[in-house]
Design a protein around this motif. Structure first.
Motif, PDB file in Angstrom:
ATOM      1  N   VAL A  22      -1.258  16.589  -0.494  1.00 41.65           N
ATOM      2  CA  VAL A  22      -2.401  16.188  -1.317  1.00 41.65           C
ATOM      3  C   VAL A  22      -1.907  15.241  -2.411  1.00 41.65           C
ATOM      4  CG1 VAL A  22      -3.569  18.384  -0.841  1.00 41.65           C
ATOM      5  CG2 VAL A  22      -2.196  18.125  -2.934  1.00 41.65           C
ATOM      6  N   GLU A  23      -2.793  14.849  -3.293  1.00 40.23           N
ATOM      7  CA  GLU A  23      -2.390  13.890  -4.327  1.00 40.23           C
ATOM      8  C   GLU A  23      -1.556  14.550  -5.427  1.00 40.23           C
ATOM      9  OE1 GLU A  23      -2.881  10.470  -4.388  1.00 40.23           O
ATOM     10  OE2 GLU A  23      -3.449  10.870  -2.303  1.00 40.23           O
TER      11      GLU A  23
ATOM     12  N   ARG B  53       3.038  15.193  -8.738  1.00 35.45           N
ATOM     13  CA  ARG B  53       3.051  14.264  -7.601  1.00 35.45           C
ATOM     14  C   ARG B  53       4.015  14.775  -6.529  1.00 35.45           C
ATOM     15  NH1 ARG B  53       0.807  12.099  -4.714  1.00 35.45           N
ATOM     16  NH2 ARG B  53       0.747   9.927  -4.084  1.00 35.45           N
ATOM     17  N   VAL B  54       5.193  15.210  -6.944  1.00 37.82           N
ATOM     18  CA  VAL B  54       6.170  15.715  -5.971  1.00 37.82           C
ATOM     19  C   VAL B  54       5.625  16.952  -5.269  1.00 37.82           C
ATOM     20  CG1 VAL B  54       8.478  16.684  -5.681  1.00 37.82           C
ATOM     21  CG2 VAL B  54       8.146  14.736  -7.195  1.00 37.82           C
TER      22      VAL B  54
ATOM     23  N   ALA C 253       2.541  24.265   2.597  1.00 40.67           N
ATOM     24  CA  ALA C 253       2.959  22.944   2.121  1.00 40.67           C
ATOM     25  C   ALA C 253       3.980  22.367   3.085  1.00 40.67           C
ATOM     26  CB  ALA C 253       3.553  23.057   0.727  1.00 40.67           C
ATOM     27  N   ARG C 254       3.536  21.542   3.965  1.00 42.46           N
ATOM     28  CA  ARG C 254       4.429  20.971   4.971  1.00 42.46           C
ATOM     29  C   ARG C 254       4.230  19.470   5.042  1.00 42.46           C
ATOM     30  NH1 ARG C 254       6.400  24.793   8.234  1.00 42.46           N
ATOM     31  NH2 ARG C 254       6.859  23.255   9.828  1.00 42.46           N
ATOM     32  N   GLY C 255       4.063  18.860   3.882  1.00 44.96           N
ATOM     33  CA  GLY C 255       3.765  17.437   3.868  1.00 44.96           C
ATOM     34  C   GLY C 255       4.874  16.587   4.465  1.00 44.96           C
ATOM     35  N   PHE C 256       6.132  17.028   4.285  1.00 44.01           N
ATOM     36  CA  PHE C 256       7.253  16.260   4.837  1.00 44.01           C
ATOM     37  C   PHE C 256       8.110  17.153   5.701  1.00 44.01           C
ATOM     38  CE2 PHE C 256       5.904  13.605   1.422  1.00 44.01           C
ATOM     39  CZ  PHE C 256       6.054  12.339   1.940  1.00 44.01           C
TER      40      PHE C 256
ATOM     41  N   ARG D  75       5.980  15.607 -11.691  1.00 49.62           N
ATOM     42  CA  ARG D  75       6.145  16.900 -11.008  1.00 49.62           C
ATOM     43  C   ARG D  75       4.954  17.195 -10.098  1.00 49.62           C
ATOM     44  NH1 ARG D  75       6.639  21.626 -15.036  1.00 49.62           N
ATOM     45  NH2 ARG D  75       7.414  22.826 -13.257  1.00 49.62           N
TER      46      ARG D  75
ATOM     47  N   LEU E   5       2.802  15.808  -2.918  1.00 48.12           N
ATOM     48  CA  LEU E   5       3.239  15.183  -1.672  1.00 48.12           C
ATOM     49  C   LEU E   5       3.766  16.242  -0.708  1.00 48.12           C
ATOM     50  CD1 LEU E   5       4.821  12.010  -3.251  1.00 48.12           C
ATOM     51  CD2 LEU E   5       3.001  11.996  -1.544  1.00 48.12           C
ATOM     52  N   ARG E   6       4.432  17.264  -1.227  1.00 48.79           N
ATOM     53  CA  ARG E   6       4.881  18.349  -0.338  1.00 48.79           C
ATOM     54  C   ARG E   6       3.688  19.077   0.285  1.00 48.79           C
ATOM     55  NH1 ARG E   6       9.524  21.869  -3.189  1.00 48.79           N
ATOM     56  NH2 ARG E   6       9.291  22.989  -1.233  1.00 48.79           N
ATOM     57  N   ALA E   7       2.608  19.205  -0.508  1.00 49.52           N
ATOM     58  CA  ALA E   7       1.440  19.941  -0.020  1.00 49.52           C
ATOM     59  C   ALA E   7       0.484  19.052   0.776  1.00 49.52           C
ATOM     60  CB  ALA E   7       0.696  20.568  -1.201  1.00 49.52           C
TER      61      ALA E   7
END
Lengths: 244, 244, 244, 244, 244, 244
Positions: free
Chosen positions: A217-218, A209-210, A241-244, A207, A213-215
């Motif tokens: 960061v690690e 991690r998901v 949070a705009r990682g993707f 969780r 990745l959205r944020a």
């Protein structure tokens, strides 16, 4: 914890849990983040986990103590209705309000009020929300010897994904620092009676991690503010949070 | 605007509006807050308000220039479909993305996407959200000469209460400083063609008073983050609106 | 229709439809209720139903004329994009706004904006909502020769159950009078090219029965107000659907 | 794919995507599950990914072909508005409806309609939903030479977590079989121009792990049915995700 | 009931009700469907309906026994707080969990948790949801003599339309077989003390007709899964309600 | 209060409150509107406000009596669990149902069920909703000596903005008449122990101003109907809040 905004007398972070391992699994990294930064944290657990399929109450208390020590937090148990027996009672909420007045936290962590999860969780969440109000009311007779206290914010945590509220926007806490992930993992594994039986650690790290990745960061942990955030400028709202 | 978090090269605040007076009414105090603190702000307006019942396009452009000057912001007009004629077009979103690449803002302000409001508002809101993504994609052919740019956060504003999204939690900007309320009021009144006909100023100040009382301050403006906020610690999440 | 509240010059009820039979199926009884009480109703249909599996455009127009006559309403067809081809265009919304200025209705009926239904339906619903605003703006250049008009209320209808909005509370129109059910049924059956192929009449009567039993009457039709209802007293809010 | 329920002539699974890699990332394991079980799958991609930051259109087409082959699916590209330029057009929806009539699928996969994601995604999702209706209407003139076709179900996929709809309950597809995870990973990695730049594979596997742990299996993919599921008995509804 | 998926030891369908007639009205056809197919069903009723306006407790128990016999189900009454007196108590939930351990069902039926309905209904719904969890926890002291049991799915039913949850997608059970409608009607009419006073039978058949027409069948009953459905392939998700 | 629709024997307006000042702050103007028009109103207060930070129970009762007199309403106190101690109990709901049977109101006012507000408020709201049902059930043993009574509508009020339900559409009561605002203000100020400490009056008047401007009037109060409104014609639905 470095001094929080707008608080003349910041006390420790106060974190409430229904069972001995809830806080570690849901947001151990967040607690560690604050204590590693020099703040204090106080954990309050409302049962000894005696209804779980694994672990005796004695074991589970010992595990919680070990985990709290790892997180750098103090720990207190409440003698309430017992694991899997929690009921909504005014007396419980008032007792929590008394703890708030004693500890005087700026931030309180509590399980979310989403009803489709362990019944103790949402009941504690609802009573924590009530308690945060009651702590401010001067005339509550059971609490008259304690000075009223207004917390800054109540943040809900979700022990499992289905406990994430759909009607509150999350805030994401960046817990990517390797030492935070390490101590979090260690604190989760301190609950060996639980982790040996179920893959809780794996769930929580996946969780994080998901969310991470959205944020961008690690690892990140989502918390859900009960009240709208108040800011003095746009700066604290400027990272999304705009990682993707 | 003081440097925002996590931004190596923070540019001005970028604020998008469908009509010449939308920004002043919805969030003039927020813009003033940032420019008074030393930041830059750039306003982009997509029509000259020519469909309104009051004021000529020439008047309205003059009013917008006066208001922008009061807010300490630069101002730019787009020649699009015209007031009350705005349509969702990929070309518009790409043009907005180009502006984002040029201005390089950390924070973008845009009208909310709630559909039950002026049709130009939610269409611009939706295209602003799209543009914030397109600005990051390296292969968009119309934009190849501009370096990609990832904004930090898109914040939606609501020109009227029914435009406040129900599915996003608000953040409240404290704009209680008397000089902020004064300049905000002045900037709204700069749109004299509108304020002489409708009680817009009174509406906005009453809204700010209600939000402010909830936040425990004099006046506040609600904005709605498009993406979950990302924090390094609990500190920025530690002040909630619990005035009542 | 007896004079509606707060309207100096009440015009006919204006009802908008994407296809020749939508109004009859969704709310024919409501239209008949108003015309039977002496009011006027004007129906506007945006296609000839030429994409349907049954009936030629010529047949469908004839059916619509027959149904409108049964309902005591006037009828007008728009030459737009064609059945199953409707697109969101500013020009369409402005044309609808012109019709609103011409007809000067207090109440407008339009299909709901729920997106999981026939694509023409929600697009017309969205443009009808936009048009209700545009009709009030004095500067829309295409409409300058028509006096602005503010409608009293936009009520959404749902041709099928999945088109009922979940974010708007319904109001229930009691259409239990036997003559209303009779004329409604007749108006639906006027669309013989459709009713011979599908069980639309049965669907609508069963829906009206379910809503009616909830309201404690024989038959009721649910409509969904776009804007909060405004009352002078509690009287009009005093009857709720609590049949079971 | 073994014969689906209630379908006299089950065609291939039809999967629609805005970009060459969307299907592989979002639900490659689901497609592989069906083809491994003997069913056919046809993929339709509406751009060549030319707006992406990495990879040329030629490269991306090649990657998509390789991935489709790995998934055991056929592949078709549409010449539409171009990556990052997709617009809602009746003509697009009608073209999709034509593909539905030609392919005659029972199940269609399409990106969700959640608006806060890549703009091409939700636009394609909305047009796919429209197309599923248009495919059934006998009178659509552009499609008259093709027999109408009613699909069984439209299932939305979410390329990223924020694209998961909040108003539709998910169904979880168990894709834990090691060969499925292997081929899914391979199909994702076939898009080397993308995976070398961003951690997409890691994101998708972590998501599948979280959904899987909730479902009590190793890996699961969430899909969101557009229409209520229809069952003959309680048996297919008898397994719920209650892992924690 | 034919063997349900993923259940090594499928027990009877377990259906919980607050009052003697709730199950028959809400989902009698579903229960009949399962028993007609050879499965077992066990009904648990938590009051004798003594607060109703019609029928004595003795009559109502007799009616329930007759209806259960018609449905081919066994029947058990709980001595709880009494009709219209139900309260949320940990002891009730634990008792339900004990019944779950004894009966060992794959599927449990319970009233929905929507709060705007008969107060006994949503309270039982909430306690049923809690009980489904408690049944899995090995350490609940009152239940230690019973082997833990994890149900497959909890399905909520809605006795009246306003009890249909808006945040859970329905699944539709096709109950069109004439013998199912016949036995359902008979089971409802077995509650003669109620059906003579109110038009319950008509309400339920009209609801089943509306759901059925949506599903493309004669009659259907909507149920609302508490947990996401888990499938091995797309086949069980391949039939959607797209009748109109 | 002039006779309400569909009520053979209209009794007084019944208004329920958890604390002595809740009604005056939330909807004093609405109560005054009804009594000024000749109707009766009966207020029921479930505590003496003894948990508040300001004012003794004796003072607060006196303030409530003064305010009720100003509003032209009768007043009754219940001896329940005490301020800040309210619990959900069947006995409370049944007692409220008894009051409904005695007072025989068409309309009942109660605090909303939104959980993020003072805990006494939402609990009373939930029990008021339950009570409105229980009042209709003939067999409730504690109430057997009172004739059953079906109210017409339950309207929720929101003491503070965060208590406004998001899932119910508001209706707006126009209370712009200067004498209404005057008596409302006076009734709020009658609670001098509260208004001297907090800016409650200002909050309520600013809220009424915002709602009023939306409705196109001077001041309005929002109420939230628990059940869909039932109308005989479109007339009562014909005025919507479209001020901006």
């Amino acid at each position: 914890m470095k001094p929080l905004l707008n608080s003349p007398e910041p006390g420790p972070l106060l974190a409430l849990a229904a069972h001995p391992d809830d806080l570690e699994f849901a947001c151990g990294a967040v607690i560690a983040r604050e204590t590693r930064a020099g703040g204090a944290a106080h954990l309050v657990v409302c049962s000894r986990g005696e209804a779980g399929s694994h672990g005796t109450p004695r074991q589970r208390v010992a595990e919680a103590r070990k985990a709290a020590a790892l997180l750098g937090a103090t720990l207190e148990f409440l003698e309430w209705d017992g694991d899997a027996h929690l009921e909504i009672r005014a007396a419980h909420a008032i007792q929590l309000a008394g703890i708030i007045r004693r500890v005087r936290p700026v931030v309180v962590l509590a399980p979310s009020c989403v009803e489709n999860q362990h019944p103790d969780h949402y009941r504690l969440g609802q009573m924590a929300r009530d308690a945060a109000r009651l702590a401010r009311y001067g005339g509550v007779k059971e609490l008259r010897r304690q000075t009223v206290h207004a917390i800054g914010q109540l943040l809900f945590y979700a022990v499992t994904p289905e406990a994430e509220p759909r009607d509150l926007s999350p805030v994401l806490l960046d817990v990517s620092a390797p030492e935070l992930v390490a101590v979090w993992t260690e604190a989760m594994q301190a609950h060996g009676s639980q982790t040996s039986a179920r893959r809780y650690v794996e769930l929580q790290l996946a969780r994080a991690r998901v969310w991470g990745l959205r944020a961008g960061v690690e690892h990140a942990v989502a918390l859900f503010p009960n009240s709208p955030l108040v800011f003095e400028s746009l700066a604290p709202a400027s990272r999304g949070a705009r990682g993707f």
